[in-house]
Design a protein around this motif. Structure first.
Motif, short mmCIF file in Angstrom:
data_model
loop_
_atom_site.label_atom_id
_atom_site.label_comp_id
_atom_site.label_asym_id
_atom_site.label_seq_id
_atom_site.Cartn_x
_atom_site.Cartn_y
_atom_site.Cartn_z
N LEU A 1 39.90 47.38 32.31
CA LEU A 1 39.25 47.12 30.99
C LEU A 1 39.12 48.32 30.27
O LEU A 1 38.73 48.41 28.93
CB LEU A 1 37.65 46.78 31.22
CG LEU A 1 37.68 45.21 32.03
CD1 LEU A 1 36.19 44.90 32.36
CD2 LEU A 1 37.80 44.18 30.78
N ALA A 2 39.24 49.50 30.84
CA ALA A 2 39.23 50.80 29.97
C ALA A 2 40.35 51.17 29.49
O ALA A 2 40.53 52.11 28.55
CB ALA A 2 38.92 51.90 31.28
N ARG B 1 39.05 37.24 38.33
CA ARG B 1 39.81 38.64 37.95
C ARG B 1 39.16 39.89 38.29
O ARG B 1 37.52 39.90 38.09
CB ARG B 1 39.88 38.64 36.27
CG ARG B 1 40.79 37.82 35.87
CD ARG B 1 40.77 37.68 34.29
NE ARG B 1 41.18 38.85 33.48
CZ ARG B 1 42.57 39.16 33.20
NH1 ARG B 1 43.39 38.53 33.72
NH2 ARG B 1 42.76 40.32 32.49
N THR B 2 39.31 40.92 39.04
CA THR B 2 38.78 41.96 39.30
C THR B 2 39.17 43.17 38.29
O THR B 2 40.54 43.64 38.09
CB THR B 2 39.12 42.25 40.74
OG1 THR B 2 39.02 41.07 41.54
CG2 THR B 2 38.57 43.59 41.04
N ALA B 3 38.24 43.73 37.81
CA ALA B 3 38.30 44.81 36.91
C ALA B 3 39.06 46.27 37.74
O ALA B 3 38.16 46.39 38.79
CB ALA B 3 36.98 45.20 36.15
N THR B 4 39.88 46.87 36.98
CA THR B 4 40.23 48.23 37.79
C THR B 4 39.88 49.02 36.88
O THR B 4 40.08 50.43 37.14
CB THR B 4 41.67 48.30 38.04
OG1 THR B 4 42.45 47.94 36.74
CG2 THR B 4 42.15 46.98 39.00
N GLY C 1 36.36 47.64 40.22
CA GLY C 1 36.17 46.97 41.44
C GLY C 1 35.11 45.75 41.34
O GLY C 1 35.12 44.98 42.30
N ASP C 2 34.30 45.78 40.41
CA ASP C 2 33.78 44.35 40.10
C ASP C 2 34.59 43.39 39.74
O ASP C 2 35.80 43.55 39.33
CB ASP C 2 32.83 44.77 39.01
CG ASP C 2 31.66 45.55 39.50
OD1 ASP C 2 31.61 45.88 40.39
OD2 ASP C 2 31.07 45.87 38.51
N THR D 1 30.66 33.86 38.29
CA THR D 1 30.18 34.66 39.34
C THR D 1 30.55 35.85 39.47
O THR D 1 31.86 36.17 39.62
CB THR D 1 30.33 33.97 40.63
OG1 THR D 1 29.75 32.53 40.60
CG2 THR D 1 29.51 34.50 41.72
N VAL D 2 29.71 36.94 39.28
CA VAL D 2 30.20 38.28 39.52
C VAL D 2 29.99 38.72 40.67
O VAL D 2 28.74 38.45 41.39
CB VAL D 2 29.43 39.24 38.43
CG1 VAL D 2 29.79 40.75 38.39
CG2 VAL D 2 29.51 38.73 36.92
N THR D 3 30.95 39.28 41.27
CA THR D 3 30.89 40.23 42.68
C THR D 3 31.04 41.57 42.39
O THR D 3 32.25 42.20 41.94
CB THR D 3 31.89 39.41 43.64
OG1 THR D 3 31.49 38.16 43.72
CG2 THR D 3 31.65 40.38 44.83
#
Lengths: 130, 51
Positions: free
Chosen positions: A51-52, A82-85, A118-119, B17-19
């Protein structure tokens, strides 16, 4: 705030009824403000999973199923994570018919969800026929 | 299904859902909702839906 099937989404539906086109099960997200409209063809400030970084598209392939909301199989559902890096605040999301770029099927904007690297967000997106 | 027997996409929802990276899970529930069914009954009866 709004959640809409876009005009391009109608095109996808009629195409799919004819047995052509590509299923819109790819999830994207964006970080800019705006109210979703049927004429939209992109997300608001679409971002990569990082996202950055600057704008881009790297949609996440979701898993689609038919679900029952009122009558049997009246709901098209896509789930995906989706996992933010890179850190950022996600303000809108949608479904596309391609892993990158492609046509926007539906879109919703919402209160920003702040993510650190990581979220992740697990999305469940439903379109209900009635 | 309406009286004419026509079907359309009537409602769209996005649930999240946020992890967090540390494993903390935040169930946000529905974060976006077309709410078309409500809009149909709160005005002049016109179709205000998005499709």
């Amino acid at each position: 705030m709004a959640t809409v099937v876009t005009n391009a989404g109608r095109d996808i539906v009629t195409n799919r009824i004819k047995g052509t086109g590509t299923e819109p099960l790819n999830i994207g997200w964006g970080t800019s403000a705006g109210t979703a409209a049927v004429t939209d063809t992109t997300l608001f400030g679409e971002k990569l999973v990082d996202l950055a970084t600057s704008a881009g598209t790297d949609h996440t392939l979701g898993t689609s199923t038919r679900q029952t909301t009122t009558v049997t199989n009246d709901t098209y559902q896509v789930i995906g994570t989706r996992t933010a890096t890179g850190a950022g605040t996600v303000t809108n999301a949608g479904l596309f018919d391609a892993a990158s770029g492609g046509n926007l099927f539906l879109k919703g904007d919402f209160s920003g969800i702040g993510l650190a690297s990581g979220d992740s967000i697990a999305f469940t997106i439903k379109a209900v026929f009635a | 299904m309406d009286d004419a027997g026509l079907s359309q996409i009537r409602k769209i929802t996005i649930e999240a859902t946020v992890t967090r990276a540390d494993g903390t899970v935040e169930e946000l529930g529905v974060i976006a909702d077309s709410d078309w069914e409500k809009e149909e009954t709160d005005g002049d009866g016109s179709d205000e839906r998005g499709t």
